[in-house]
Design a protein around this motif. Structure first.
Motif, PDB file in Angstrom:
ATOM      1  N   GLU A  13       0.779  -1.135  -0.033  1.00 54.07           N
ATOM      2  CA  GLU A  13       0.067  -0.134   0.227  1.00 54.07           C
ATOM      3  C   GLU A  13       0.799   1.262  -0.102  1.00 54.07           C
ATOM      4  O   GLU A  13       1.806   1.394   0.699  1.00 54.07           O
ATOM      5  CB  GLU A  13      -0.970   0.170   1.291  1.00 54.07           C
ATOM      6  CG  GLU A  13      -1.712  -1.159   1.364  1.00 54.07           C
ATOM      7  CD  GLU A  13      -1.096  -2.474   2.041  1.00 54.07           C
ATOM      8  OE1 GLU A  13      -0.126  -2.116   2.896  1.00 54.07           O
ATOM      9  OE2 GLU A  13      -1.458  -3.519   1.970  1.00 54.07           O
ATOM     10  N   PRO A  14       0.576   2.250  -0.934  1.00 53.32           N
ATOM     11  CA  PRO A  14       1.428   3.478  -0.903  1.00 53.32           C
ATOM     12  C   PRO A  14       1.563   4.112   0.322  1.00 53.32           C
ATOM     13  O   PRO A  14       2.611   4.791   0.641  1.00 53.32           O
ATOM     14  CB  PRO A  14       0.711   4.246  -2.116  1.00 53.32           C
ATOM     15  CG  PRO A  14      -0.222   3.286  -2.915  1.00 53.32           C
ATOM     16  CD  PRO A  14      -0.398   2.151  -1.977  1.00 53.32           C
ATOM     17  N   LEU A  15       0.392   4.408   1.068  1.00 55.52           N
ATOM     18  CA  LEU A  15       0.527   5.115   2.307  1.00 55.52           C
ATOM     19  C   LEU A  15       1.347   4.539   3.283  1.00 55.52           C
ATOM     20  O   LEU A  15       2.121   5.055   3.960  1.00 55.52           O
ATOM     21  CB  LEU A  15      -0.910   5.422   2.697  1.00 55.52           C
ATOM     22  CG  LEU A  15      -1.857   6.233   2.004  1.00 55.52           C
ATOM     23  CD1 LEU A  15      -3.253   6.558   2.687  1.00 55.52           C
ATOM     24  CD2 LEU A  15      -1.186   7.938   1.819  1.00 55.52           C
ATOM     25  N   ASN A  33      21.492   5.105   1.047  1.00 54.01           N
ATOM     26  CA  ASN A  33      20.565   5.235  -0.187  1.00 54.01           C
ATOM     27  C   ASN A  33      19.274   4.680   0.186  1.00 54.01           C
ATOM     28  O   ASN A  33      19.426   3.354   0.101  1.00 54.01           O
ATOM     29  CB  ASN A  33      21.293   4.727  -1.481  1.00 54.01           C
ATOM     30  CG  ASN A  33      20.166   5.011  -2.540  1.00 54.01           C
ATOM     31  OD1 ASN A  33      19.104   5.749  -2.522  1.00 54.01           O
ATOM     32  ND2 ASN A  33      20.494   4.473  -3.731  1.00 54.01           N
ATOM     33  N   ILE A  34      18.222   5.369   0.611  1.00 52.07           N
ATOM     34  CA  ILE A  34      16.869   4.652   0.857  1.00 52.07           C
ATOM     35  C   ILE A  34      15.770   5.113  -0.186  1.00 52.07           C
ATOM     36  O   ILE A  34      15.667   6.087  -0.427  1.00 52.07           O
ATOM     37  CB  ILE A  34      16.142   5.143   1.979  1.00 52.07           C
ATOM     38  CG1 ILE A  34      17.436   4.896   3.188  1.00 52.07           C
ATOM     39  CG2 ILE A  34      14.977   4.392   2.605  1.00 52.07           C
ATOM     40  CD1 ILE A  34      17.102   5.416   4.796  1.00 52.07           C
ATOM     41  N   GLU A  35      15.300   4.018  -0.693  1.00 55.11           N
ATOM     42  CA  GLU A  35      14.323   4.206  -1.693  1.00 55.11           C
ATOM     43  C   GLU A  35      13.055   3.306  -1.326  1.00 55.11           C
ATOM     44  O   GLU A  35      12.954   2.503  -0.442  1.00 55.11           O
ATOM     45  CB  GLU A  35      14.730   3.608  -2.969  1.00 55.11           C
ATOM     46  CG  GLU A  35      16.082   4.248  -3.569  1.00 55.11           C
ATOM     47  CD  GLU A  35      16.682   3.245  -4.670  1.00 55.11           C
ATOM     48  OE1 GLU A  35      15.878   2.816  -5.373  1.00 55.11           O
ATOM     49  OE2 GLU A  35      17.886   3.135  -4.627  1.00 55.11           O
ATOM     50  N   LYS A  36      11.783   3.746  -1.988  1.00 54.61           N
ATOM     51  CA  LYS A  36      10.721   3.069  -1.791  1.00 54.61           C
ATOM     52  C   LYS A  36      10.012   2.335  -3.034  1.00 54.61           C
ATOM     53  O   LYS A  36      10.094   3.125  -4.168  1.00 54.61           O
ATOM     54  CB  LYS A  36       9.531   3.892  -0.979  1.00 54.61           C
ATOM     55  CG  LYS A  36       9.270   5.241  -1.547  1.00 54.61           C
ATOM     56  CD  LYS A  36       8.211   6.273  -0.522  1.00 54.61           C
ATOM     57  CE  LYS A  36       8.068   7.526  -1.560  1.00 54.61           C
ATOM     58  NZ  LYS A  36       7.480   8.339  -0.555  1.00 54.61           N
ATOM     59  N   CYS A  37       9.380   1.422  -2.869  1.00 57.46           N
ATOM     60  CA  CYS A  37       9.070   0.670  -4.136  1.00 57.46           C
ATOM     61  C   CYS A  37       7.650  -0.232  -3.368  1.00 57.46           C
ATOM     62  O   CYS A  37       8.045  -1.018  -2.576  1.00 57.46           O
ATOM     63  CB  CYS A  37      10.031  -0.005  -4.620  1.00 57.46           C
ATOM     64  SG  CYS A  37       9.506  -0.881  -6.090  1.00 57.46           S
ATOM     65  N   LEU A  38       6.669  -0.211  -4.426  1.00 53.66           N
ATOM     66  CA  LEU A  38       5.500  -1.145  -3.963  1.00 53.66           C
ATOM     67  C   LEU A  38       6.161  -2.626  -4.105  1.00 53.66           C
ATOM     68  O   LEU A  38       6.891  -2.982  -5.336  1.00 53.66           O
ATOM     69  CB  LEU A  38       4.364  -1.030  -4.745  1.00 53.66           C
ATOM     70  CG  LEU A  38       3.792   0.276  -4.259  1.00 53.66           C
ATOM     71  CD1 LEU A  38       2.404   0.673  -5.190  1.00 53.66           C
ATOM     72  CD2 LEU A  38       3.287   0.396  -3.055  1.00 53.66           C
TER      73      LEU A  38
END
Length: 134
Positions: A13-15, A33-38
């Motif tokens: 979930e995006p939220l 390096n921190i990234e977000k990904c579903l």
């Protein structure tokens, strides 16, 4: 200075992904390096050092990601949240909206254990609703 460690924060979930990203960033700062990904868009693990997801979604991580590269975190409310609940008048209804029952029940149990049992907690689980109902 180049950041050598790559971490991907992921959920379905995006939220929740945004919330988890904020939590991990607060802990580690700008040292990595921190990234977000579903989850359904996760890259190959070759260039990623660590995948971070919420504990309740560990079982949904793709099998192609090695277990030693996965860390699960529990997201719990901060102190401000507890103070806000404490200020709600006794007997009022508090609606707990959640995509799943496991986290919501755990969060409410934590509130009750801290003595915040003066309100009536009512659960609304979106996993049990159609898109039209949400």
């Amino acid at each position: 200075m180049e950041k050598d460690i790559r971490i991907i924060v992921t959920t379905n979930e995006p939220l929740v992904c945004d919330e988890l990203y904020e939590a991990v960033t607060r802990i580690l700062g700008d040292t990595v390096n921190i990234e977000k990904c579903l989850m359904d868009r996760l890259p190959d693990d070759r260039d990623v050092d660590l995948f971070v997801c919420v504990m309740g979604r560990l079982h949904q991580m793709p099998m192609r990601i090695p277990q030693e590269k996965i860390v699960g975190l529990d997201l719990m409310p901060d102190n401000h949240f507890y103070l806000e609940i404490a200020n709600i008048p006794s007997g009022e209804n508090v609606y707990v909206l959640s995509n799943g029952s496991k986290y919501a029940v755990k969060a409410v149990r934590s509130l009750v254990n801290e003595g915040l049992d003066h309100v009536n907690y009512k659960f609304i689980f979106t996993e049990e609703m159609s898109n039209g109902q949400i």
